[in-house]
Motif scaffolding. Structure first.
Motif, PDB file in Angstrom:
ATOM      1  N   ILE A  25      40.110  49.006  39.111  1.00  0.00           N
ATOM      2  CA  ILE A  25      40.052  48.587  40.513  1.00  0.00           C
ATOM      3  C   ILE A  25      38.673  48.890  41.092  1.00  0.00           C
ATOM      4  O   ILE A  25      38.093  48.064  41.808  1.00  0.00           O
ATOM      5  CB  ILE A  25      41.162  49.271  41.329  1.00  0.00           C
ATOM      6  CG1 ILE A  25      42.539  48.788  40.860  1.00  0.00           C
ATOM      7  CG2 ILE A  25      40.990  49.002  42.821  1.00  0.00           C
ATOM      8  CD1 ILE A  25      43.702  49.597  41.408  1.00  0.00           C
ATOM      9  N   ALA A  26      38.128  50.059  40.778  1.00  0.00           N
ATOM     10  CA  ALA A  26      36.792  50.426  41.271  1.00  0.00           C
ATOM     11  C   ALA A  26      35.734  49.458  40.752  1.00  0.00           C
ATOM     12  O   ALA A  26      34.807  49.080  41.485  1.00  0.00           O
ATOM     13  CB  ALA A  26      36.457  51.854  40.859  1.00  0.00           C
ATOM     14  N   SER A  27      35.877  49.026  39.508  1.00  0.00           N
ATOM     15  CA  SER A  27      34.951  48.045  38.940  1.00  0.00           C
ATOM     16  C   SER A  27      35.050  46.718  39.675  1.00  0.00           C
ATOM     17  O   SER A  27      34.030  46.074  39.962  1.00  0.00           O
ATOM     18  CB  SER A  27      35.250  47.856  37.457  1.00  0.00           C
ATOM     19  OG  SER A  27      34.440  46.852  36.915  1.00  0.00           O
ATOM     20  N   ASN A  28      36.266  46.306  39.989  1.00  0.00           N
ATOM     21  CA  ASN A  28      36.452  45.070  40.745  1.00  0.00           C
ATOM     22  C   ASN A  28      35.813  45.158  42.125  1.00  0.00           C
ATOM     23  O   ASN A  28      35.138  44.224  42.569  1.00  0.00           O
ATOM     24  CB  ASN A  28      37.941  44.739  40.888  1.00  0.00           C
ATOM     25  CG  ASN A  28      38.566  44.285  39.605  1.00  0.00           C
ATOM     26  OD1 ASN A  28      37.882  43.888  38.666  1.00  0.00           O
ATOM     27  ND2 ASN A  28      39.882  44.347  39.539  1.00  0.00           N
ATOM     28  N   ILE A  29      36.006  46.278  42.795  1.00  0.00           N
ATOM     29  CA  ILE A  29      35.427  46.460  44.135  1.00  0.00           C
ATOM     30  C   ILE A  29      33.907  46.484  44.062  1.00  0.00           C
ATOM     31  O   ILE A  29      33.221  45.891  44.897  1.00  0.00           O
ATOM     32  CB  ILE A  29      35.987  47.740  44.791  1.00  0.00           C
ATOM     33  CG1 ILE A  29      37.485  47.560  45.093  1.00  0.00           C
ATOM     34  CG2 ILE A  29      35.214  48.085  46.058  1.00  0.00           C
ATOM     35  CD1 ILE A  29      38.184  48.822  45.539  1.00  0.00           C
ATOM     36  N   ALA A  30      33.367  47.138  43.038  1.00  0.00           N
ATOM     37  CA  ALA A  30      31.909  47.218  42.893  1.00  0.00           C
ATOM     38  C   ALA A  30      31.289  45.849  42.629  1.00  0.00           C
ATOM     39  O   ALA A  30      30.129  45.613  42.973  1.00  0.00           O
ATOM     40  CB  ALA A  30      31.551  48.173  41.759  1.00  0.00           C
ATOM     41  N   LYS A  97      43.234  42.895  48.584  1.00  0.00           N
ATOM     42  CA  LYS A  97      44.209  43.185  47.528  1.00  0.00           C
ATOM     43  C   LYS A  97      43.770  44.394  46.709  1.00  0.00           C
ATOM     44  O   LYS A  97      44.579  45.268  46.386  1.00  0.00           O
ATOM     45  CB  LYS A  97      44.372  41.959  46.626  1.00  0.00           C
ATOM     46  CG  LYS A  97      45.373  42.129  45.508  1.00  0.00           C
ATOM     47  CD  LYS A  97      45.463  40.842  44.695  1.00  0.00           C
ATOM     48  CE  LYS A  97      46.455  40.923  43.585  1.00  0.00           C
ATOM     49  NZ  LYS A  97      46.078  41.791  42.499  1.00  0.00           N
ATOM     50  N   GLU A  98      42.499  44.440  46.385  1.00  0.00           N
ATOM     51  CA  GLU A  98      41.985  45.565  45.583  1.00  0.00           C
ATOM     52  C   GLU A  98      42.105  46.885  46.344  1.00  0.00           C
ATOM     53  O   GLU A  98      42.484  47.911  45.756  1.00  0.00           O
ATOM     54  CB  GLU A  98      40.525  45.317  45.190  1.00  0.00           C
ATOM     55  CG  GLU A  98      40.310  44.103  44.312  1.00  0.00           C
ATOM     56  CD  GLU A  98      40.966  44.186  42.957  1.00  0.00           C
ATOM     57  OE1 GLU A  98      41.148  45.302  42.423  1.00  0.00           O
ATOM     58  OE2 GLU A  98      41.305  43.118  42.409  1.00  0.00           O
ATOM     59  N   MET A  99      41.807  46.874  47.624  1.00  0.00           N
ATOM     60  CA  MET A  99      41.901  48.109  48.420  1.00  0.00           C
ATOM     61  C   MET A  99      43.358  48.565  48.538  1.00  0.00           C
ATOM     62  O   MET A  99      43.640  49.767  48.481  1.00  0.00           O
ATOM     63  CB  MET A  99      41.290  47.903  49.801  1.00  0.00           C
ATOM     64  CG  MET A  99      39.776  47.661  49.767  1.00  0.00           C
ATOM     65  SD  MET A  99      38.836  48.985  48.971  1.00  0.00           S
ATOM     66  CE  MET A  99      38.895  50.233  50.219  1.00  0.00           C
ATOM     67  N   ALA A 100      44.276  47.615  48.686  1.00  0.00           N
ATOM     68  CA  ALA A 100      45.696  47.966  48.750  1.00  0.00           C
ATOM     69  C   ALA A 100      46.163  48.547  47.417  1.00  0.00           C
ATOM     70  O   ALA A 100      46.901  49.541  47.387  1.00  0.00           O
ATOM     71  CB  ALA A 100      46.523  46.740  49.119  1.00  0.00           C
ATOM     72  N   GLU A 101      45.749  47.933  46.311  1.00  0.00           N
ATOM     73  CA  GLU A 101      46.111  48.453  44.986  1.00  0.00           C
ATOM     74  C   GLU A 101      45.508  49.831  44.740  1.00  0.00           C
ATOM     75  O   GLU A 101      46.143  50.688  44.128  1.00  0.00           O
ATOM     76  CB  GLU A 101      45.676  47.485  43.890  1.00  0.00           C
ATOM     77  CG  GLU A 101      46.545  46.269  43.753  1.00  0.00           C
ATOM     78  CD  GLU A 101      46.156  45.397  42.563  1.00  0.00           C
ATOM     79  OE1 GLU A 101      45.374  45.851  41.701  1.00  0.00           O
ATOM     80  OE2 GLU A 101      46.637  44.255  42.509  1.00  0.00           O
ATOM     81  N   LEU A 102      44.289  50.040  45.229  1.00  0.00           N
ATOM     82  CA  LEU A 102      43.643  51.345  45.077  1.00  0.00           C
ATOM     83  C   LEU A 102      44.423  52.424  45.822  1.00  0.00           C
ATOM     84  O   LEU A 102      44.672  53.505  45.282  1.00  0.00           O
ATOM     85  CB  LEU A 102      42.199  51.276  45.582  1.00  0.00           C
ATOM     86  CG  LEU A 102      41.368  52.540  45.443  1.00  0.00           C
ATOM     87  CD1 LEU A 102      41.187  52.916  43.979  1.00  0.00           C
ATOM     88  CD2 LEU A 102      40.015  52.356  46.111  1.00  0.00           C
ATOM     89  N   ALA A 103      44.833  52.125  47.047  1.00  0.00           N
ATOM     90  CA  ALA A 103      45.603  53.097  47.824  1.00  0.00           C
ATOM     91  C   ALA A 103      46.940  53.403  47.147  1.00  0.00           C
ATOM     92  O   ALA A 103      47.347  54.569  47.050  1.00  0.00           O
ATOM     93  CB  ALA A 103      45.831  52.567  49.238  1.00  0.00           C
TER      94      ALA A 103
END
Length: 131
Positions: A25-30, A97-103
């Motif tokens: 997820i962090a890779s996707n956000i980056a 979506k990525e931030m929700a999955e990260l949380a």
């Protein structure tokens, strides 16, 4: 003999899964602004179904032989999402979506850490003789 009845091992594998998911997820956000980047996700369910369908049997030729048990190594894999397109530059990362999955993953990880701490605290209490 399994000293912890598999609980510690299961919690360890779950922590590994949550850690890999967090990294993905962090890779996707980056890479949210990287042109033509395709987001990735960690898939567990498909791997589980594949493992459950692969049954392995063994024949005991002597009753004194130890029973053969197929120990399944249930793991996960990282797959690339190719079926969506969110940005004009070919990138398909949905930041919301990525931030929700990260949380969600952080809550899951913390619950696993709390559970494994509880297991170790119980063991520590037993070792100290209930004090």
């Amino acid at each position: 003999m399994d000293l912890f009845s598999g609980t510690i091992n299961t919690l360890q594998q779950s922590l590994n899964y949550a850690s890999i998911k967090n990294q993905t997820i962090a890779s996707n956000i980056a890479n949210v602004d990287t042109p033509n980047y395709k987001s990735k996700e960690v898939v567990f369910k498909d791997v589980l179904q594949g493992e459950l369908s692969n049954t392995l049997t063994a024949k005991r030729t002597n009753p004194r032989h130890l029973p053969f048990e197929h120990e399944q190594n249930l793991s996960y894999k990282i797959v690339q999402r190719n079926n969506t397109l969110y940005n004009h530059n070919g990138n398909n990362v949905d930041i919301d979506k990525e931030m929700a999955e990260l949380a969600e993953n952080q809550i899951y990880y913390q619950s696993l850490v709390d559970r494994i701490n509880g297991k170790f605290n119980s063991l520590q209490t037993v070792i100290k003789g209930g004090r």
